[in-house]
Write a protein that holds these residues in place. Structure first.
Motif, PDB file in Angstrom:
ATOM      1  N   MET A   1      70.623  44.142  52.799  1.00 25.96           N
ATOM      2  CA  MET A   1      70.805  42.959  53.221  1.00 25.96           C
ATOM      3  C   MET A   1      72.138  42.796  53.761  1.00 25.96           C
ATOM      4  O   MET A   1      73.107  43.594  53.237  1.00 25.96           O
ATOM      5  N   HIS A   2      72.197  42.053  54.842  1.00 22.46           N
ATOM      6  CA  HIS A   2      73.679  42.023  55.657  1.00 22.46           C
ATOM      7  C   HIS A   2      73.891  40.487  55.600  1.00 22.46           C
ATOM      8  O   HIS A   2      72.960  39.792  55.967  1.00 22.46           O
ATOM      9  N   ILE A   3      75.013  40.018  55.426  1.00 23.09           N
ATOM     10  CA  ILE A   3      75.504  38.665  55.643  1.00 23.09           C
ATOM     11  C   ILE A   3      76.379  38.662  56.995  1.00 23.09           C
ATOM     12  O   ILE A   3      76.822  39.412  57.538  1.00 23.09           O
ATOM     13  N   VAL A   4      75.677  37.591  57.684  1.00 20.07           N
ATOM     14  CA  VAL A   4      75.947  37.441  59.147  1.00 20.07           C
ATOM     15  C   VAL A   4      76.745  36.229  59.270  1.00 20.07           C
ATOM     16  O   VAL A   4      76.620  35.025  58.504  1.00 20.07           O
ATOM     17  N   ALA A   5      78.049  36.058  59.851  1.00 19.87           N
ATOM     18  CA  ALA A   5      78.995  34.765  60.059  1.00 19.87           C
ATOM     19  C   ALA A   5      79.396  34.720  61.233  1.00 19.87           C
ATOM     20  O   ALA A   5      79.644  35.762  62.199  1.00 19.87           O
TER      21      ALA A   5
END
Length: 75
Positions: free
Chosen positions: A1-5
Motif C-alpha cells: 500500500m502507498h500513501i498519496v498526498a
C-alpha cells in the motif's frame, strides 16, 4: 500500500509527509486486519482497538517513525 498526498500539502506538513514516506506495515498485518473487519470487527471502536494493539506490539517501530517525523518538522 502507498500513501498519496498533495505535494503542496506535504510541503506544508513535513512531519506527516515524512511519516507517510517511512511507514511500512507488513502485509501479514494488513491481511489480519482485513480479516478481522471481514469477520465483523469493523466498527470505529474495533478499528481503534486493533490499531492500539498493533502499536503496542510494535512500539519501538512506531516510536521510531514518530521521532523521524518530528525531526522532519524541525528542519
Amino acid at each position: 500500500m502507498h500513501i498519496v498526498a498533495n505535494k503542496k500539502w506535504a510541503e506544508k506538513n513535513p512531519a506527516a509527509a515524512k511519516l507517510f514516506e517511512i511507514m511500512k506495515l507488513p502485509i501479514a498485518d494488513i491481511n489480519a486486519q482485513n480479516l478481522r473487519m471481514h469477520n465483523g470487527e469493523a466498527s470505529q471502536s474495533d478499528i481503534r482497538r486493533h490499531t492500539d494493539a498493533w502499536i503496542k506490539a510494535h512500539q519501538s517501530t512506531f516510536d521510531g517513525w514518530v521521532e523521524q517525523a518530528r525531526k522532519a518538522a524541525e528542519k
